[in-house]
Structure formats: structure tokens, C-alpha cells
Design an enzyme around this catalytic site. Sequence first.
Site, PDB file in Angstrom:
ATOM      1  N   ALA A 113      51.658 -36.170   1.656  1.00  0.00           N
ATOM      2  CA  ALA A 113      51.295 -35.468   0.420  1.00  0.00           C
ATOM      3  C   ALA A 113      51.967 -36.049  -0.804  1.00  0.00           C
ATOM      4  CB  ALA A 113      51.641 -33.986   0.542  1.00  0.00           C
ATOM      5  N   LEU A 147      30.925 -45.341   0.561  1.00  0.00           N
ATOM      6  CA  LEU A 147      29.712 -44.661   1.011  1.00  0.00           C
ATOM      7  C   LEU A 147      29.527 -43.325   0.300  1.00  0.00           C
ATOM      8  CD1 LEU A 147      29.686 -45.406   4.823  1.00  0.00           C
ATOM      9  CD2 LEU A 147      28.589 -46.617   2.955  1.00  0.00           C
ATOM     10  N   LYS A 186      29.877 -43.058  -2.928  1.00  0.00           N
ATOM     11  CA  LYS A 186      29.490 -43.331  -4.311  1.00  0.00           C
ATOM     12  C   LYS A 186      28.049 -42.902  -4.544  1.00  0.00           C
ATOM     13  CE  LYS A 186      33.070 -46.016  -5.672  1.00  0.00           C
ATOM     14  NZ  LYS A 186      33.891 -45.698  -6.840  1.00  0.00           N
ATOM     15  N   HIS A 223      33.591 -52.033   2.978  1.00  0.00           N
ATOM     16  CA  HIS A 223      32.710 -51.506   1.930  1.00  0.00           C
ATOM     17  C   HIS A 223      31.393 -52.279   1.824  1.00  0.00           C
ATOM     18  CE1 HIS A 223      36.151 -49.223   0.973  1.00  0.00           C
ATOM     19  NE2 HIS A 223      36.771 -50.105   0.213  1.00  0.00           N
ATOM     20  N   LYS A 272      30.197 -61.067  -2.325  1.00  0.00           N
ATOM     21  CA  LYS A 272      31.218 -61.676  -3.164  1.00  0.00           C
ATOM     22  C   LYS A 272      32.192 -60.584  -3.558  1.00  0.00           C
ATOM     23  CE  LYS A 272      30.062 -63.107  -7.303  1.00  0.00           C
ATOM     24  NZ  LYS A 272      29.557 -63.898  -8.430  1.00  0.00           N
ATOM     25  N   LYS A 328      34.748 -56.017 -14.117  1.00  0.00           N
ATOM     26  CA  LYS A 328      35.061 -55.030 -13.106  1.00  0.00           C
ATOM     27  C   LYS A 328      33.735 -54.376 -12.771  1.00  0.00           C
ATOM     28  CE  LYS A 328      37.393 -50.526 -13.352  1.00  0.00           C
ATOM     29  NZ  LYS A 328      36.471 -49.676 -14.124  1.00  0.00           N
ATOM     30  N   ARG A 387      22.245 -56.493  -5.794  1.00  0.00           N
ATOM     31  CA  ARG A 387      21.153 -57.170  -6.477  1.00  0.00           C
ATOM     32  C   ARG A 387      20.130 -57.643  -5.453  1.00  0.00           C
ATOM     33  NH1 ARG A 387      21.617 -59.238 -11.611  1.00  0.00           N
ATOM     34  NH2 ARG A 387      23.323 -58.194 -12.649  1.00  0.00           N
ATOM     35  N   ARG A 419      23.621 -50.716  -9.952  1.00  0.00           N
ATOM     36  CA  ARG A 419      25.016 -50.864 -10.358  1.00  0.00           C
ATOM     37  C   ARG A 419      25.786 -49.631  -9.916  1.00  0.00           C
ATOM     38  NH1 ARG A 419      24.919 -52.524 -16.014  1.00  0.00           N
ATOM     39  NH2 ARG A 419      24.929 -50.330 -16.531  1.00  0.00           N
ATOM     40  N   TYR A 437      18.199 -50.821 -12.445  1.00  0.00           N
ATOM     41  CA  TYR A 437      17.188 -51.453 -13.270  1.00  0.00           C
ATOM     42  C   TYR A 437      16.439 -52.536 -12.536  1.00  0.00           C
ATOM     43  CZ  TYR A 437      21.076 -54.637 -14.511  1.00  0.00           C
ATOM     44  OH  TYR A 437      22.134 -55.501 -14.469  1.00  0.00           O
TER      45      TYR A 437
END
Lengths: 524, 573
Positions: B94, B262, B264, B322, B415, B423, B428, B457, B465
Site C-alpha cells: 500500500a 487492455l 484503455k 501490451h 515499435k 509520447k 495504424r 490513437r 481517423y
Amino acid sequence: MPAIEDEAPLKNLKEGSSLVTPPKEHKKSNDNDDKSTVSITVVGASGDLAKKKIFPALFALYYEDCLPKHFTIFGYARSKMTDAELRNMVRKTLTCRIDKRENCGEKMEEFLSRCFYQSGQYDSEENFEELDKKLKEHETGRVSNRLFYLSIPPNIFVNAVKCATLSATSANGWTRVIVEKPFGRDSESSAALTSALKQYLEEDQIFRIDHYLGKELIENLSVLRFSNLIFEPLWSRQYIRNVQLIFSEDFGTEGRGGYFDHYGIIRDIMQNHLLQILAIFAMETPVSLDAEDIRNEKVKVLRSMMPLRADDVVIGQYKSHTKGGVSYPGYTDDKTVPKDSLTPTFAAAALFINNARWDGVPFLMKAGKALHNRRAEIRVQFRHVPGNLYNRSFGTDLDRATNELVIRVQPDEAIYLKINNKVPGLGMRLDRSNLNLLYKARYSKEIPCAYERLLLDAIEGERRLFIRSDELDAAWSLFTPLLKELDEKKIIPEYYPYGSRGPVGAHYLAAKYNVKWGDLGVEE
Amino acid sequence: MAKVFSSFHVENFCFTRKLTILPNSPHFQKWVPNIFSRIEPRNHLFELRSSNGYPLNAVSLQDEGSAANPLVQEVDFPEFEKGDSTLSITVVGASGDLAKKKIFPALFALYYEDCLPENFVVFGYARTKMKDEELRNMISRTLTCRIDKRENCGDKMEQFLKRCFYHSGQYNSEEHFAELNCKLKEKEGGKLSNRLFYLSIPPNIFVDVVRCASTKASSTTGWTRVIVEKPFGRDSESSSELTRCLKQYLNEDQIFRIDHYLGKELVENLSVLRFSNLVFEPLWSRNYIRNVQFIFSEDFGTEGRGGYFDHYGIIRDIMQNHLLQILALFAMETPVSMDAEDIRNEKVKVLRSMKPLQLEDVIVGQYKGHKKGDKLYPGYTDDPTVPNDSVTPTFAAAALFINNARWDGVPFLMKAGKALHTKGAEIRVQFRHVPGNLYKRNFGTDLDKATNELVLRVQPDEAIYLKINNKVPGLGMRLDRSDLNLLYKARYTREIPDAYERLLLDAVEGERRLFIRSDELDAAWALFTPLLKELEERKIAPELYPYGSRGPVGAYYLAAKHNVRWGDLTGEE
């Protein structure tokens, strides 16, 4: 092959980001420039269209260096006027592009010094001979190319063409004639007009303008479709559920209903503008972007369609409406319109293309005056996702969760694709969002008026955006039986209040083919 | 970022994966707003599967709703009265950074949004001696109220802190965990007890803690779940050893391996985008997709905290977990349902269709010191916590292939790097060029420049987009790439929840979709272990790149070898 594409060089591609670069590809740099002239004669120079659209468009072309080095502009009309008077009249309507004001005054004067006027009757060969003399004077022995823009009522088209061709045809260059709608009232009158014109002109001298085809987003329709891989697999009955072509104006005839009453909204908007857009939308991939290849494909679409039937059409007429103290007049309140007129000011129609690509896909058209908004757009509604994993997140109405591609032609040009998206946050709630491209936000350059593009194309002999005789015939044969039935049976239009969303009949027509109008959804 | 928040959203914020009903249906009377009940035994009448809680008989509101107002109201039917069960969340470690910065704030946010059950307590557990009061002070400094609803925030915070307690103890002492167990029991007051342990501790003590916690502090009446964070080992062997040890004390369904990427928003949205939009479905294969890129970059280095990182390196830290997880989600076949097991089955299939990485398909880099203006940016090995001769990669690029019918031959490029010029994290998707393009002449000779590209993104400034070719408005015919875009900030005014909130809530609810199963983990390690071993055994020197640069140029050559251009380094962006 037209100069536009030939000369779009690699260099321009690299400059893609510098959006204000003038389209240099139109600058004539070859030697012919010095030896030839173009004379543009606006027949009906004192009319509204000439003042509001044609002269400004010519000036814009001049400003952008798109006109050949040697050119003169002649106004021709019945009123007596001197060159100086014409110039004054024209000057009042010219504006400079917002994005480049420099030298505008100077340019304007240079342009005006090339404008001349000749007064004469539209049916007088003699008067046109006088014009011919004046033209020759200005051409000073160079190769002379002549463009006549007929900005006159349809009943004198043929007379003007006769006189112009007999007395004022170029002896050593080309002679072209631009005509605007209406091209007749039905198959017969249109064919009669065509055959009358063809007594004096060859097919390749006739440039039938449909100014909608000169709109930026209609031009872009083919680009979007044929230069993006992601749209290619989607463009068929397999993925597209229906297509909607929508045109609306938020004002009525406003005291100028005389012409309109004789034609009605179907002839005024649907049979030409919307049908042309439909043909471009639905055509097969042409062999090339050459005018004949494109027009061949368009004719094939029109010929694959069945003539409209009365039960696939809804017509309406606006009635007066009082809103917040302001009273808006009904169509028949217009003094220029007969009290008992049944002319439709609104129409919706369902059309089908009986070919392998589009069998069973409803193409819905809707056009109206005095509606709640002003717009022109193409809506492509896609089918729902088979076996959608997120069914439960949508409720029972899967049709609400389909993708939709919207191409808004006016106002505020835009392209957007409605997609389903997760609403950000914990949990899983879905929502439709737009992937969008608003031209105003993306392109700082002013979008040219449709007339500029079309005039330039006519000068360059690019026929892609003009309507060929067989196209016109095919278009009329789709609409003529319906129009005759409406006239003969005196079918009464459904009334709708001025400023409303149009007659509800349009919803029932759409529902019959399992379609929802995309522009009347809650979301818009 | 000022936010506007509709009250509707507030009330229903977390009741979304549940039954939807018409408000005027007979069930409406049973709807008790803001009751949290998904962790309680469910009414089986409405359940299809307990693992995700989708009801069988969903109906929707037909007549209301729009893009802005959600169509459906979601409610749940508690079978038990509230108060029947309790939830105890013990944060082991904690006093650590992660606990302070992420876990406690996420728990508070969930509490604030009424997503936690009525009876819950939060326990901090660490070695430091501390009183409850001290823990509360420490936490209160890190809590912030959502910007979009400040009202009652102070009150809520006090209420939340009152439920926080502290117990100090060694991580390997069964005795101390037994003490914790007593305290937990006290708070649970004899109710059905569910216990969640969040291991926010170094990996070397994972197993000790799990042993002590499960033997001494397991719930006897309800469930006991353990959340663990990466690293899950350093390679196949150490990972499976860790799994084996954990499984001595826990069943597979008690282990929640977190991969916070995951959680996000845009990664969650990836499946929605793909499976609920007809326009994407036909495009999602080798027929139309030329390559896919997964890009992660940070614009800072280790900054004096390189000790942990140096032991693992960027490949283990970012790629193997990730980026590979996102790849699997991206590339998987349509699952039978959105249930956790169905999705994870499909993900494992993707991982198992891939060949282990070859050295020649990987580029490694390490940042070096760089002076820009007057400022000097230190190199990786300048970090005092990093050995001076470290060859640990801080940058890596890799090309992966999936040998199945859908993706054969399509390069998936990854990459990841630290101390780069930007950042961000993004996916893509580059599409093939148009066969027989009618507008060829307008593009010049390089048709590859004229292809469509879909960009998701993930951070910062979430956006989707799609790059399309468009006519530049004006006379003539010049083509240009434009974006069809959706910027979340512009479209959604609501704040996007932190990934930890979503993941904690899912763990509380037993929703395993976003957690990594043992076989997934094994498959992921199997792809990277041979490469990692080779890099270390042969001490392959990374290509050095300046701090704040675009990374080693080797990445371009790797991409070029597979006929790919990095979408983030085109100059257009």
C-alpha cells in the site's frame, strides 16, 4: 485527353499541403495561345443568371489565370446598351475571392476592358451578323474559338442557335454552345429540342449544363469511390441497403413562380440534378476518366432502370403557415401561380436499378421547396452487421445501428461516416459517432462556384460534366410516363406547411421499402 | 479540460453491461437505481452466463434516445437484499507508488460513481508501521475529484477514507496475514465475504504473498481473487514457474493478470469498431490490409529509476505484453460471443499461429545523451541506477507474421521506445493500393503514398481517423489525403476513466475479458523467449540514438525490408 489530367504533375502532388497554390495546370503555356482567341458570348446578358453567375464565374477564371491569353467577352441581349453600361452592370456583381484580395481592383478593370456588348434580337440573323463582325474585329485574324452561353428562356433556344450558327460560327476554330435546363418538358419535347439543335450543331458542339455536376462534392464522389480501397468492396447491394438523394430549399417561389409552375419540382430538380448524381454514384467503373467513358457508364445505369410508377412517388405542395407572428405564404398564394395549380413543390420517389450490382437496393430521392432547411446531400445506408456480437447493446432495432456515409453537397460541404463506437466510460454502451471531414475546417481555400468549373470545361472541351443527348433521352424516358400520369389524372399533391419537414407521405413511401430517411433522424 | 456531465450518465454510469428494460415495463418497479449487485449471486432468470452478465431477453427503448442521450437504461435485479455480502479489497504494497498514484484513486473514483457495493472496505497492507489515520492522510493527498462533478466531493472523500484501514506486516508472514484475516472478519460482520487482493509489490515476493494470503486470509464464504501486475516472469521458464507456484494456492479463475493497456478506452473500442460496423468487416484481412503497426513511444527516459527497467528492457516491458495483447485483439477471428473465455480462446489462437521472433526481424536501440540548446539530456547508461555497460534495449522494433488464412503475409510491425521525440500509443492499419486506380496519374509514381490508413490513437488525445484520398477543392483535379476523423475530446465531453478503474471493476465483478489467461501468457512468452535469450547470450549491442530523437534508423530498414513505411514518421503527421 483533357489538359487537366495530363498536366497534373508530380510536383503538384508534393505540394499537396500548400493548399492555396493556384491550379497552375490550367495555365496555357503552349504556342497556340498566341495564335488563337476565345470569344465568349453570353446570350441574354441582361438576365439574372448572367449577372449573378456567369460574369462572376468568368471573372474568377480570369483572376485565376485560367482563361487563355486572348479572350473577349460579349454580352448579347435585346436591351440597348453601350459597352460602358454593360461594364458598369457587370462591375456591380463582381467580387474578389476572399483569400486573395491583392490586385483585385486592377484585375477587375483589366477584365472589364475585355467585355463588350452587342444588342440584337434573338431571332435575327442580321443582328448576329453584326456580332460576327465585332467578334472578328477582336480576333484580329487569329484562330477563333467561339463559345455561346444561352442564358435565355427555352422557347427561343432554337432561334438563337439558328442565328448564331448561321451568322456567327467561327470559320477556323471551334464553336460551342452551352445550354441550361429545361431541356424540354418530357421525352417528346426534349427529343424535339435535340433534333432542332442538331439541325445546326453537331453533338460535340452542344454543352448541356447541369450545374450540380460542377459541385465540388459531386466531382469528389468518383474520387472517393475509385481512389480509396476501403470504399471499393462496399459499393454494391451486398453492403449497401439503400441510397438517398436529398435536396431541400427553405424558401418557396417568392413571387417568381411563373416558370416553376410550368415545370414543377420533379422536372426542376429530380429528373436532372438528382438523377445525374444517382447515375454517377451507381455507375460501374469506367474504362478511363474520359468524358465518353464516363457518360457511357452513366447511360448504362439509366437504361437499367425502370420508368417510375405513380405508386413509387409522393408529391406535395406547400401551404401557408404562421409561425411566431410571421405568416409564410402558400404556393398558390404566389401571384405568379394559378390559384388551382397542382404543380408539386415537393416530391419523393423510389427508384431501382436492375443490374447485378444494385438489384433490390432502393434509391430514394427527395426534393422540395419551402422546407425546414436547405441542403443537398447523398446518404448511403449500409446493411446491418450479420451476427452482430453487440446485438444486445443496440436493443431490438438493428437498423438503427447501421453505418451511414453522408456526402453533403451544400451548404458546408462535408463527408462523414457514421460508425458505432463505444461510449467512453466503464461498461459497454454503444453509440453512433461520426468519422468526419468538414471541408471548411480542412481546406482553407474557397470552393469555386460550379459555373466556374463548367465554363472552364466547356472552353477546354472537357465534356465529362455535360449531358449527352442519349443520357438526356434515357433520363426523360424514366420520368415521362409518371409526369404524364400526374398531369392527366390531375393528381392532388399532399399539402405541407411552409417551413415543415414535408408531407408525411414521404415517410410511408420510405417505409414501404424498409428505409428511414437519414436526414429526418433524431440525430441530425 | 472543463467537462460537462449529464445527470443521466452519473446515475447509470456503471450499470451498462446489464439488462435493458423499457421504463414502463412491469419490471420497472423492481428497478432500484444505484444498487450495485453484480458481485452478488444473480437472478438466473436473466442470466446467460455468469462471466459477463449479458441477459438473454434484452429489450430496448425504441422511441427515445439519440447520439447524445443513450438509448437504454440499464438496471439490474438484485435477488439478495443489499447488505447480504461484503467486499474487502486489500492492497498489498500500500505504500508503493502504484498504489498511491493509481489504485487508491481508481478505487475512490469507482466509489464516487457508485460502482462499488454498499458494504466494502479497503485495506492497505505493507511492511511500514502506520496507523489507519496515517494511511488515510497519505491517500487523501492523492485523491482528486473528477473534474466534471465537484459537488459533494469532499463528503464523498471523507466517506471513502472512513472505509480505508491499514495493517502492517511482512509479506512472507502467515501470522501477519492471519491478523489481517481477523481484522477483515471484524469488518465483514458475519456477512458473505468476497475478498480481492491487489499485489502491488515486486515480482520476487508474489508467491510468498499469495501463499500467505490464500492460506490465512481466503474468504470462507465468498470468492477470493488476486490481481497481479507484470512482470510475469522474464521468459517462458520463469513465467511458467510463476504460474505453477501461483496455482499451488490459487485456481486459474482466481488469478487476474492485469495488462492495463487492455483497459484503455480505444483498445476496448477496437472490437466494437470491428464487429459492430459493417464498413470495416470486409476490409479486415490480407485482401485489403497491407500492414498493421503498433507504436508506443515515451518522451522521457528512465530518469534515475532504471533499476527495474534494466533487468527487463523494452521488449519485455512493452512489446511482449501490451503490444502483443493489442495485436491479438486486433487480429483475432470473430469470437462466438463477447464472453471472456470466447475472446481469450480467439486471442490464444492468434498467438499460436505466429512464429517465434527471429533476430533479423528485430532492431534494438538504446538512447544516448543529447544536448539540445542549453539543455543536456542524459543517456540511458548515464542513469546512476543503470550499469555503465548495460546493453538493455530502450527501443525495439519488430516484424511479426501470423500464419493463418486471414493474415498470411501481412507484416505486423511493432515499435516501442523510451526517450523519443513524442509520447503516444497508436495502432495504424495501412490498406493496399487501389487495383487499376483510375486516378493513377494524379498520384505520381508512388501509389503507396495514396493508400488508405486507419489510425486508432490510444493516447494521448484518444482519436480514430481514417485517411482517405480526396479531391482538393478547386478547379482541376488534384488529389490529397484527408482525414475522416473522430477526436474523442471533441465528441465526448465525459472524462475517460483511467484503465485501472475499469480493470478493478472488472475484477470485482469477475469479468475476465481484459485479463490474461495462463495459456495466453505462455503463448506470448513462447514468441519472445528465443529472441530474448539470443539477444542476451550474444550481448547484441543496441543501436544508439539521441535522447529525444525519432529512434534508431534501423527501424526504417526493418520496415523497408517488409515493404512498409512507418505511418507515424511520414512528415504528414
